[in-house]
Design a protein around this motif. Structure first.
Motif, PDB file in Angstrom:
ATOM      1  N   GLU A  50      11.171  -1.434 -14.889  1.00  7.79           N
ATOM      2  CA  GLU A  50      12.338  -2.321 -14.893  1.00  7.79           C
ATOM      3  C   GLU A  50      12.851  -2.565 -13.479  1.00  7.79           C
ATOM      4  N   GLU A  51      12.883  -1.517 -12.680  1.00  3.75           N
ATOM      5  CA  GLU A  51      13.333  -1.634 -11.290  1.00  3.75           C
ATOM      6  C   GLU A  51      12.440  -2.591 -10.502  1.00  3.75           C
ATOM      7  N   ILE A  52      11.142  -2.482 -10.710  1.00  2.00           N
ATOM      8  CA  ILE A  52      10.194  -3.337  -9.998  1.00  2.00           C
ATOM      9  C   ILE A  52      10.310  -4.783 -10.482  1.00  2.00           C
ATOM     10  N   TYR A  53      10.319  -4.987 -11.800  1.00  2.00           N
ATOM     11  CA  TYR A  53      10.425  -6.347 -12.324  1.00  2.00           C
ATOM     12  C   TYR A  53      11.745  -7.011 -11.940  1.00  2.00           C
ATOM     13  N   ALA A  54      12.798  -6.237 -11.722  1.00  2.44           N
ATOM     14  CA  ALA A  54      14.080  -6.810 -11.299  1.00  2.44           C
ATOM     15  C   ALA A  54      13.974  -7.430  -9.911  1.00  2.44           C
ATOM     16  N   LYS A  55      13.034  -6.961  -9.100  1.00  2.15           N
ATOM     17  CA  LYS A  55      12.854  -7.489  -7.745  1.00  2.15           C
ATOM     18  C   LYS A  55      11.882  -8.672  -7.673  1.00  2.15           C
ATOM     19  N   VAL A  56      11.134  -8.919  -8.728  1.00  3.19           N
ATOM     20  CA  VAL A  56      10.136  -9.994  -8.720  1.00  3.19           C
ATOM     21  C   VAL A  56      10.740 -11.353  -8.356  1.00  3.19           C
ATOM     22  N   PRO A  57      11.915 -11.729  -8.877  1.00  2.00           N
ATOM     23  CA  PRO A  57      12.472 -13.046  -8.508  1.00  2.00           C
ATOM     24  C   PRO A  57      12.732 -13.228  -7.007  1.00  2.00           C
ATOM     25  N   LEU A  58      12.774 -12.145  -6.260  1.00  2.00           N
ATOM     26  CA  LEU A  58      12.930 -12.262  -4.818  1.00  2.00           C
ATOM     27  C   LEU A  58      11.658 -12.779  -4.148  1.00  2.00           C
ATOM     28  N   PHE A  59      10.523 -12.685  -4.864  1.00  2.00           N
ATOM     29  CA  PHE A  59       9.228 -13.026  -4.279  1.00  2.00           C
ATOM     30  C   PHE A  59       8.454 -14.083  -5.052  1.00  2.00           C
ATOM     31  N   SER A  60       8.807 -14.307  -6.318  1.00  3.83           N
ATOM     32  CA  SER A  60       7.999 -15.191  -7.155  1.00  3.83           C
ATOM     33  C   SER A  60       8.865 -15.858  -8.221  1.00  3.83           C
ATOM     34  N   SER A  61       8.435 -17.031  -8.646  1.00  4.20           N
ATOM     35  CA  SER A  61       9.117 -17.712  -9.752  1.00  4.20           C
ATOM     36  C   SER A  61       8.473 -17.355 -11.091  1.00  4.20           C
ATOM     37  N   GLU A  62       7.414 -16.562 -11.066  1.00  2.00           N
ATOM     38  CA  GLU A  62       6.675 -16.187 -12.268  1.00  2.00           C
ATOM     39  C   GLU A  62       6.801 -14.690 -12.545  1.00  2.00           C
ATOM     40  N   VAL A  63       6.792 -14.324 -13.816  1.00  2.00           N
ATOM     41  CA  VAL A  63       6.757 -12.914 -14.196  1.00  2.00           C
ATOM     42  C   VAL A  63       5.287 -12.507 -14.276  1.00  2.00           C
ATOM     43  N   PRO A  64       4.874 -11.527 -13.482  1.00  2.00           N
ATOM     44  CA  PRO A  64       3.450 -11.163 -13.472  1.00  2.00           C
ATOM     45  C   PRO A  64       3.051 -10.384 -14.723  1.00  2.00           C
ATOM     46  N   PRO A  65       1.906 -10.730 -15.308  1.00  2.00           N
ATOM     47  CA  PRO A  65       1.400  -9.917 -16.418  1.00  2.00           C
ATOM     48  C   PRO A  65       0.812  -8.625 -15.869  1.00  2.00           C
ATOM     49  N   HIS A  66       0.692  -7.619 -16.715  1.00  2.00           N
ATOM     50  CA  HIS A  66      -0.025  -6.422 -16.268  1.00  2.00           C
ATOM     51  C   HIS A  66      -0.967  -5.970 -17.375  1.00  2.00           C
ATOM     52  N   TYR A  67      -2.103  -5.481 -16.951  1.00  3.36           N
ATOM     53  CA  TYR A  67      -3.165  -5.027 -17.838  1.00  3.36           C
ATOM     54  C   TYR A  67      -3.628  -3.658 -17.356  1.00  3.36           C
ATOM     55  N   VAL A  68      -4.075  -2.845 -18.283  1.00  7.16           N
ATOM     56  CA  VAL A  68      -4.614  -1.527 -17.939  1.00  7.16           C
ATOM     57  C   VAL A  68      -6.096  -1.537 -18.246  1.00  7.16           C
ATOM     58  N   GLY A  69      -6.912  -1.110 -17.300  1.00  4.58           N
ATOM     59  CA  GLY A  69      -8.356  -1.066 -17.489  1.00  4.58           C
ATOM     60  C   GLY A  69      -8.938   0.115 -16.740  1.00  4.58           C
ATOM     61  N   GLN A  70     -10.238   0.197 -16.733  1.00  7.89           N
ATOM     62  CA  GLN A  70     -10.920   1.293 -16.060  1.00  7.89           C
ATOM     63  C   GLN A  70     -11.960   0.747 -15.095  1.00  7.89           C
ATOM     64  N   VAL A  71     -12.005   1.312 -13.901  1.00  7.84           N
ATOM     65  CA  VAL A  71     -13.018   0.946 -12.904  1.00  7.84           C
ATOM     66  C   VAL A  71     -14.258   1.763 -13.202  1.00  7.84           C
ATOM     67  N   TYR A  72     -15.399   1.092 -13.338  1.00  7.27           N
ATOM     68  CA  TYR A  72     -16.647   1.776 -13.621  1.00  7.27           C
ATOM     69  C   TYR A  72     -17.528   1.910 -12.384  1.00  7.27           C
ATOM     70  N   ASN A  73     -17.370   0.997 -11.445  1.00  7.25           N
ATOM     71  CA  ASN A  73     -18.207   1.039 -10.263  1.00  7.25           C
ATOM     72  C   ASN A  73     -17.566   0.217  -9.152  1.00  7.25           C
ATOM     73  N   ILE A  74     -17.680   0.704  -7.935  1.00  6.52           N
ATOM     74  CA  ILE A  74     -17.244  -0.058  -6.762  1.00  6.52           C
ATOM     75  C   ILE A  74     -18.407  -0.046  -5.778  1.00  6.52           C
ATOM     76  N   THR A  75     -18.838  -1.238  -5.363  1.00  2.52           N
ATOM     77  CA  THR A  75     -19.887  -1.368  -4.371  1.00  2.52           C
ATOM     78  C   THR A  75     -19.368  -2.264  -3.264  1.00  2.52           C
ATOM     79  N   VAL A  76     -19.337  -1.771  -2.051  1.00  2.41           N
ATOM     80  CA  VAL A  76     -18.885  -2.586  -0.928  1.00  2.41           C
ATOM     81  C   VAL A  76     -19.920  -2.566   0.171  1.00  2.41           C
TER      82      VAL A  76
END
Length: 76
Positions: A50-76
């Motif tokens: 709630e604290e974080i989402y309360a600050k979003v209007p200071l930076f964006s006109s959109e409410v960001p969605p959030h998703y939870v997932g798992q990283v299986y591999n990182i190759t750089v």
């Protein structure tokens, strides 16, 4: 993100990445936050979401969605 990281780090956040997109993309940016478990994220979000989402209007006109997932591999 420095604020989010400072709030979420005590819950196990280990880092984040920020990716920006071109004008033709449906979103302008994507942030991935890294935790060892989904439960750590859920606890952090429950404590400070709630604290974080309360600050979003200071930076964006959109409410960001959030998703939870798992990283299986990182190759750089």
């Amino acid at each position: 993100m420095p604020l989010v990281y400072s709030l979420f780090k005590p819950f196990g956040m280990t880092g984040y990445t920020i990716t920006t997109f071109g004008l033709d993309a449906p979103y302008s940016m994507l942030t991935l936050m890294y935790f060892a478990t989904a439960e750590q994220f859920e606890e952090a979000f429950a404590a400070h979401g709630e604290e974080i989402y309360a600050k979003v209007p200071l930076f964006s006109s959109e409410v960001p969605p959030h998703y939870v997932g798992q990283v299986y591999n990182i190759t750089v």
